[in-house]
Design a protein around this motif. Structure first.
Motif, PDB file in Angstrom:
ATOM      1  N   ARG A 196      10.974   2.798  -0.646  1.00 47.05           N
ATOM      2  CA  ARG A 196      10.794   4.023  -1.432  1.00 47.05           C
ATOM      3  C   ARG A 196      11.142   3.717  -2.874  1.00 47.05           C
ATOM      4  O   ARG A 196      12.287   3.359  -3.177  1.00 47.05           O
ATOM      5  CB  ARG A 196      11.676   5.150  -0.896  1.00 47.05           C
ATOM      6  CG  ARG A 196      11.292   6.519  -1.453  1.00 47.05           C
ATOM      7  CD  ARG A 196      12.245   7.592  -0.991  1.00 47.05           C
ATOM      8  NE  ARG A 196      13.529   7.495  -1.687  1.00 47.05           N
ATOM      9  CZ  ARG A 196      14.562   8.306  -1.462  1.00 47.05           C
ATOM     10  NH1 ARG A 196      14.453   9.240  -0.542  1.00 47.05           N
ATOM     11  NH2 ARG A 196      15.690   8.161  -2.134  1.00 47.05           N
TER      12      ARG A 196
ATOM     13  N   LEU B 188       7.208   6.988  -4.542  1.00 52.43           N
ATOM     14  CA  LEU B 188       6.194   6.351  -3.717  1.00 52.43           C
ATOM     15  C   LEU B 188       6.862   5.643  -2.545  1.00 52.43           C
ATOM     16  O   LEU B 188       7.884   4.977  -2.717  1.00 52.43           O
ATOM     17  CB  LEU B 188       5.395   5.325  -4.532  1.00 52.43           C
ATOM     18  CG  LEU B 188       4.677   5.827  -5.793  1.00 52.43           C
ATOM     19  CD1 LEU B 188       3.983   4.656  -6.488  1.00 52.43           C
ATOM     20  CD2 LEU B 188       3.694   6.934  -5.465  1.00 52.43           C
TER      21      LEU B 188
ATOM     22  N   ASP C 128       3.197   6.664 -14.398  1.00 54.61           N
ATOM     23  CA  ASP C 128       2.312   7.116 -13.321  1.00 54.61           C
ATOM     24  C   ASP C 128       0.857   6.881 -13.704  1.00 54.61           C
ATOM     25  O   ASP C 128       0.485   6.997 -14.880  1.00 54.61           O
ATOM     26  CB  ASP C 128       2.568   8.601 -13.050  1.00 54.61           C
ATOM     27  CG  ASP C 128       1.844   9.093 -11.808  1.00 54.61           C
ATOM     28  OD1 ASP C 128       1.483   8.253 -10.957  1.00 54.61           O
ATOM     29  OD2 ASP C 128       1.642  10.318 -11.695  1.00 54.61           O
TER      30      ASP C 128
ATOM     31  N   GLU D 234       3.091   7.240   1.073  1.00 56.81           N
ATOM     32  CA  GLU D 234       3.368   8.630   0.700  1.00 56.81           C
ATOM     33  C   GLU D 234       3.573   8.702  -0.802  1.00 56.81           C
ATOM     34  O   GLU D 234       4.033   7.756  -1.434  1.00 56.81           O
ATOM     35  CB  GLU D 234       4.621   9.165   1.407  1.00 56.81           C
ATOM     36  CG  GLU D 234       4.524   9.230   2.914  1.00 56.81           C
ATOM     37  CD  GLU D 234       5.816   9.710   3.545  1.00 56.81           C
ATOM     38  OE1 GLU D 234       6.646  10.324   2.826  1.00 56.81           O
ATOM     39  OE2 GLU D 234       6.015   9.472   4.742  1.00 56.81           O
ATOM     40  N   ARG D 235       3.256   9.864  -1.336  1.00 58.76           N
ATOM     41  CA  ARG D 235       3.492  10.140  -2.755  1.00 58.76           C
ATOM     42  C   ARG D 235       4.146  11.511  -2.862  1.00 58.76           C
ATOM     43  O   ARG D 235       3.644  12.492  -2.302  1.00 58.76           O
ATOM     44  CB  ARG D 235       2.182  10.130  -3.540  1.00 58.76           C
ATOM     45  CG  ARG D 235       2.323  10.592  -5.002  1.00 58.76           C
ATOM     46  CD  ARG D 235       0.969  10.750  -5.656  1.00 58.76           C
ATOM     47  NE  ARG D 235       1.073  11.413  -6.945  1.00 58.76           N
ATOM     48  CZ  ARG D 235       1.190  10.787  -8.107  1.00 58.76           C
ATOM     49  NH1 ARG D 235       1.202   9.465  -8.136  1.00 58.76           N
ATOM     50  NH2 ARG D 235       1.275  11.462  -9.233  1.00 58.76           N
TER      51      ARG D 235
ATOM     52  N   LEU E 110       6.056   2.656  -0.069  1.00 60.98           N
ATOM     53  CA  LEU E 110       5.135   1.525   0.005  1.00 60.98           C
ATOM     54  C   LEU E 110       5.331   0.746   1.296  1.00 60.98           C
ATOM     55  O   LEU E 110       6.478   0.532   1.729  1.00 60.98           O
ATOM     56  CB  LEU E 110       5.350   0.573  -1.180  1.00 60.98           C
ATOM     57  CG  LEU E 110       5.251   1.165  -2.588  1.00 60.98           C
ATOM     58  CD1 LEU E 110       5.549   0.089  -3.620  1.00 60.98           C
ATOM     59  CD2 LEU E 110       3.871   1.752  -2.822  1.00 60.98           C
TER      60      LEU E 110
ATOM     61  N   LEU F 202      -2.713   6.368  -8.231  1.00 62.06           N
ATOM     62  CA  LEU F 202      -1.592   6.128  -7.317  1.00 62.06           C
ATOM     63  C   LEU F 202      -1.573   7.205  -6.238  1.00 62.06           C
ATOM     64  O   LEU F 202      -0.860   8.205  -6.322  1.00 62.06           O
ATOM     65  CB  LEU F 202      -0.270   6.107  -8.085  1.00 62.06           C
ATOM     66  CG  LEU F 202      -0.128   5.025  -9.161  1.00 62.06           C
ATOM     67  CD1 LEU F 202       1.258   5.063  -9.779  1.00 62.06           C
ATOM     68  CD2 LEU F 202      -0.402   3.648  -8.562  1.00 62.06           C
ATOM     69  N   ARG F 203      -2.376   6.992  -5.230  1.00 57.80           N
ATOM     70  CA  ARG F 203      -2.515   7.938  -4.133  1.00 57.80           C
ATOM     71  C   ARG F 203      -2.340   7.209  -2.809  1.00 57.80           C
ATOM     72  O   ARG F 203      -2.337   5.973  -2.755  1.00 57.80           O
ATOM     73  CB  ARG F 203      -3.896   8.608  -4.166  1.00 57.80           C
ATOM     74  CG  ARG F 203      -4.171   9.421  -5.422  1.00 57.80           C
ATOM     75  CD  ARG F 203      -3.282  10.655  -5.479  1.00 57.80           C
ATOM     76  NE  ARG F 203      -3.579  11.489  -6.643  1.00 57.80           N
ATOM     77  CZ  ARG F 203      -2.945  11.425  -7.799  1.00 57.80           C
ATOM     78  NH1 ARG F 203      -1.968  10.536  -7.959  1.00 57.80           N
ATOM     79  NH2 ARG F 203      -3.257  12.232  -8.796  1.00 57.80           N
ATOM     80  N   GLU F 204      -2.190   7.970  -1.725  1.00 54.38           N
ATOM     81  CA  GLU F 204      -2.043   7.375  -0.400  1.00 54.38           C
ATOM     82  C   GLU F 204      -3.221   6.447  -0.094  1.00 54.38           C
ATOM     83  O   GLU F 204      -4.382   6.837  -0.249  1.00 54.38           O
ATOM     84  CB  GLU F 204      -1.952   8.462   0.670  1.00 54.38           C
ATOM     85  CG  GLU F 204      -0.665   9.268   0.647  1.00 54.38           C
ATOM     86  CD  GLU F 204      -0.703  10.417  -0.340  1.00 54.38           C
ATOM     87  OE1 GLU F 204      -1.677  10.499  -1.115  1.00 54.38           O
ATOM     88  OE2 GLU F 204       0.240  11.236  -0.337  1.00 54.38           O
TER      89      GLU F 204
ATOM     90  N   ARG G 279       0.838  -1.199   0.000  1.00 56.55           N
ATOM     91  CA  ARG G 279       0.000   0.000   0.000  1.00 56.55           C
ATOM     92  C   ARG G 279       0.870   1.245   0.000  1.00 56.55           C
ATOM     93  O   ARG G 279       1.945   1.278   0.601  1.00 56.55           O
ATOM     94  CB  ARG G 279      -0.931   0.024   1.211  1.00 56.55           C
ATOM     95  CG  ARG G 279      -2.037  -1.010   1.115  1.00 56.55           C
ATOM     96  CD  ARG G 279      -3.165  -0.727   2.091  1.00 56.55           C
ATOM     97  NE  ARG G 279      -4.217  -1.729   1.953  1.00 56.55           N
ATOM     98  CZ  ARG G 279      -5.226  -1.652   1.101  1.00 56.55           C
ATOM     99  NH1 ARG G 279      -5.326  -0.581   0.309  1.00 56.55           N
ATOM    100  NH2 ARG G 279      -6.132  -2.599   1.039  1.00 56.55           N
ATOM    101  N   ILE G 280       0.375   2.276  -0.662  1.00 60.89           N
ATOM    102  CA  ILE G 280       1.114   3.525  -0.760  1.00 60.89           C
ATOM    103  C   ILE G 280       0.925   4.324   0.525  1.00 60.89           C
ATOM    104  O   ILE G 280      -0.200   4.625   0.931  1.00 60.89           O
ATOM    105  CB  ILE G 280       0.634   4.348  -1.977  1.00 60.89           C
ATOM    106  CG1 ILE G 280       0.857   3.557  -3.270  1.00 60.89           C
ATOM    107  CG2 ILE G 280       1.364   5.682  -2.035  1.00 60.89           C
ATOM    108  CD1 ILE G 280       0.328   4.251  -4.510  1.00 60.89           C
TER     109      ILE G 280
END
Length: 727
Positions: free
Chosen positions: A173, A157, A181, A145-146, A159, A185-187, A142-143
């Protein structure tokens, strides 16, 4: 009448002289007993303020933890500090007049012990064990931070995933090219991808940036780059109201309203997003001493808070009913505090921003209750809060530079001479403006002098004309660019921000013009080789002494500062620098340019070698230097150092060589450098720096004239972010 056999004791002055003539069994007792009185008098003369020194002791404890190599040393330091508390209690026991001296010594010792314990505990709680070696891995995670970096043509990212080997939770990272992209692709989104992973990088040579230490405290176990495509398995929940989403949308809106570098800088001022600033412009800002304008810190937060405070106070004063019933400064303070906290959160809550926000809030509180707003005690409280939350920030350039600048500003403006110079008087506005301009220039000069050793220690290069550049740039950003950005964003709510964005663009063009003008001047950049940590600590001790004491006592701080400056100026350039993989080396002090082994168009390794060698010129290949003889496999150098010739044998690649020929070549050399394992038969006269040595010791700096070898391993101890094979 005197007893027989016992001398009579005369009275009066003769009696005093007779008593002085009688030998005492402990001649030192009087000296020991007078020490507390002398120490107490010294503290009183110097106007000792315990608050700031408690934070200094707390920070010293944190620094000791980083400097000492192993847990046994950390425990010993804590024990010594606590023993000092007990010893002070015993020495001053029963001396009520010395109670404040006892409290000062005991509290300083306790603060030092607390600093060691706190950073040790935080390291144990948040430290992330790095992966053992580079590897290729398929990741399902899971993400967290972006971070968008358009200038680098990528998105970063962070993860959260499970280690395929033992199932432990890890954070990676990953750099994702912009071409790969995806909108989702978000938190919080779940993704699958393949990546090449590397352990977080320690310094490639002594004195270089230690990313492994930073990654340890950020919880990162590996960094890497995407291989192939990325698959969105599960989209994120609705996050349009999250701070990260708001920051990205605000940054994108600003860049869309104002293109190019101007838009990237405006986005930095509005949201703290620096990812779109081109490298050439960021380098110009750095060399001109204006990088702090791109890092959301005291200047930006103070401007926001001050503007909201003044506007709220003026607007509320237009309502007579409210002005007669409510203390307007309190209401304005609340509005300004809310604006400062919101801006801090929106721009990422980095250490300088948090420090500035805390300091500004303390200033607001002081104004609201009628106390002195600018004091070193206020700065100490802000530093203590930051270190309590993020003790590892102490060893980073952000914390050191931001607090050094603020301490310099407050100490300068609290000096009696400056207060007298700025005191209100009957004079024309032109003379008043001249005084303030002179103090502004002096402030910039003092800040540059205060920051120069810190900047050279961390980055090995610093802008020389920063005081002059800041004299123009700070008013431009504070009173023109930032208010215009805020006004443009407000008018965009009704679709009328276009003309103001045009003004913003011209103001930021002027800022970039100032940066490039000063950065392009001859001698605008000062380069420095590796500066020992002890030298910077000596400088910091002198600077703190100069800032925190009062009266003539503070002058003593000039001595360690002067010694540190001399040591910085005389810091030697290493003769040979070897990166930790052995594939890049630099030979300095032999020609006007650094000699390197491999061709290349710059890169991280080469930039570090150039900076630590104090060179700005394009490097020269070893094979092109007249003092070397090169074959396809090796180069042989002859270097004159310390009154003798040194024969250096350097492997150019990892190709195998017939062992007898290699052993014969090694026997003729003083030093052998190779990126691969060399056989035991390779025995030079002094040192074999092959892969076995470099894996154990890390990057290496060699000073031939002193026959000294500095390695990365010597600076790391057994902290969690450094793991070397057994010796």
């Amino acid at each position: 009448m005197a007893t027989r056999g016992t001398p009579s004791v005369p009275m009066g002055e003769a009696g005093e002289e007779a008593r002085d003539a009688v030998p005492r069994p402990w001649p030192m007792r009087a000296g020991l007993s007078s020490f507390p009185a002398q120490f107490d008098a010294f503290l009183e003369r110097a106007e000792f303020d315990r608050g700031p020194w408690l934070v200094v002791a707390f920070a010293a404890g944190i620094g000791l933890w980083f400097a000492l190599p192993a847990p046994a040393y950390w425990l010993a330091a804590i024990s010594v500090a606590l023993a000092g508390v007990i010893a002070a209690a015993l020495v001053w026991r029963g001396r009520e007049r010395r109670g404040h001296v006892l409290a000062a010594l005991a509290s300083l010792a306790l603060a030092l012990a607390l600093g060691i314990a706190l950073v040790w505990a935080r390291s144990a709680l948040v430290g992330a064990e790095p992966i053992e070696q580079p590897r290729f891995e398929r990741i399902d995670g899971r993400i967290l931070e972006r971070e968008e970096q358009p200038a680098e043509d990528r998105v970063r990212l962070v993860l959260a995933a499970r280690d395929g080997g033992n199932g432990r939770a890890l954070a990676y990272r990953i750099n994702v090219p912009l071409a790969e992209d995806l909108p989702g692709l978000r938190e919080g989104a779940r993704v699958r991808l393949a990546a090449r992973l590397m352990p977080p990088s320690p310094p490639i040579v002594p004195g270089a940036y230690n990313f492994a230490r930073r990654a340890w405290f950020e919880g990162l176990s590996a960094t890497g780059s995407l291989v192939g495509k990325i698959e969105l398995v599960e989209p994120a929940a609705q996050t349009e109201l999250s701070l990260a989403a708001i920051q990205r949308r605000l940054s994108a809106h600003v860049r869309a309203s104002l293109g190019g570098t101007r838009g990237a800088v405006a986005a930095t001022l509005a949201s703290g997003d620096r990812g779109a600033i081109p490298e050439a412009d960021e380098e110009a800002m750095r060399d001109a001493g204006l990088t702090h304008l791109l890092s959301i810190s005291g200047l930006h937060v103070s401007a926001i808070i001050a503007a909201v405070y003044v506007l709220a106070l003026r607007l509320l004063a237009l309502w007579p009913w409210l002005a007669l019933r409510v203390r307007l400064p309190l209401v304005a303070t609340g509005a300004a505090a809310a604006a400062g906290i919101g801006y801090t959160l929106l721009t990422g809550a980095e250490v300088p921003t948090v420090r500035s926000c805390i300091g500004a809030l303390l200033v607001l509180i002081a104004l609201a209750i009628g106390r002195e707003p600018l004091s070193l005690r206020m700065v100490a409280v802000a530093a203590g809060v930051v270190l309590a939350l993020w003790p590892e920030a102490l060893v980073g350039p952000s914390f050191q530079m931001s607090f050094a600048a603020v301490i310099a500003i407050v100490a300068l403006h609290n000096a009696s001479a400056i207060r007298a110079f700025l005191a209100p008087r009957e004079e024309s506005w032109l003379r008043r403006a001249g005084r303030r301009t002179a103090v502004l220039f002096l402030t910039g000069l003092v800040i540059e002098l205060a920051l120069m050793p810190i900047v050279l220690f961390h980055f090995h290069r610093a802008g020389v004309y920063g005081a002059a550049a800041n004299l123009l740039a700070i008013p431009l950003v504070t009173f023109l660019a930032m208010p215009l950005v805020a006004l443009a964003l407000a008018l965009d709510l009704v679709g009328a921000g276009g003309p103001v964005w045009w003004l913003v663009g011209h103001s930021l063009e002027a800022l970039l013009g100032i940066a490039h003008f000063f950065a392009d001047q001859p001698g605008s950049v000062k380069l420095a080789p590796r500066i020992p940590t002890g030298t910077v600590v000596l400088y910091a001790a002198g600077a703190l002494w100069l800032a925190l004491w009062h009266g003539r006592t503070r002058i003593y701080g000039l001595t360690p500062i002067a010694v540190a400056v001399v040591l910085i100026v005389l810091a030697p350039v290493p003769d040979i620098l070897i990166t930790r993989d052995g594939r890049d080396i630099g030979v300095a002090n032999e020609s006007e340019r650094l000699l390197v082994l491999r061709e290349g168009e710059g890169g991280y390794a080469r930039d570090n070698l150039l900076e630590l060698a104090g060179s700005m010129r394009e490097p020269l290949l070893l094979e092109q230097w007249p003092g070397s003889r090169c074959s396809d496999e090796f180069c042989v150098l002859s270097l004159r150092r310390g009154g003798r010739d040194w024969a250096v044998l350097v492997a150019r690649n990892r190709e195998l060589v017939e062992e007898r020929a290699l052993a014969a070549a090694c026997a003729k050399a003083d030093l052998v450098i190779a990126p691969r394992f060399l056989p035991r038969s390779c025995r030079p006269r002094w040192l074999t720096a092959d892969r076995r040595f470099l894996e154990r010791e890390g990057g290496t700096a060699i000073y031939l004239d002193r026959q000294r070898i500095d390695t990365v391993s010597q600076e790391q101890g057994v902290h969690g972010w450094w793991h070397a094979p057994d010796r």
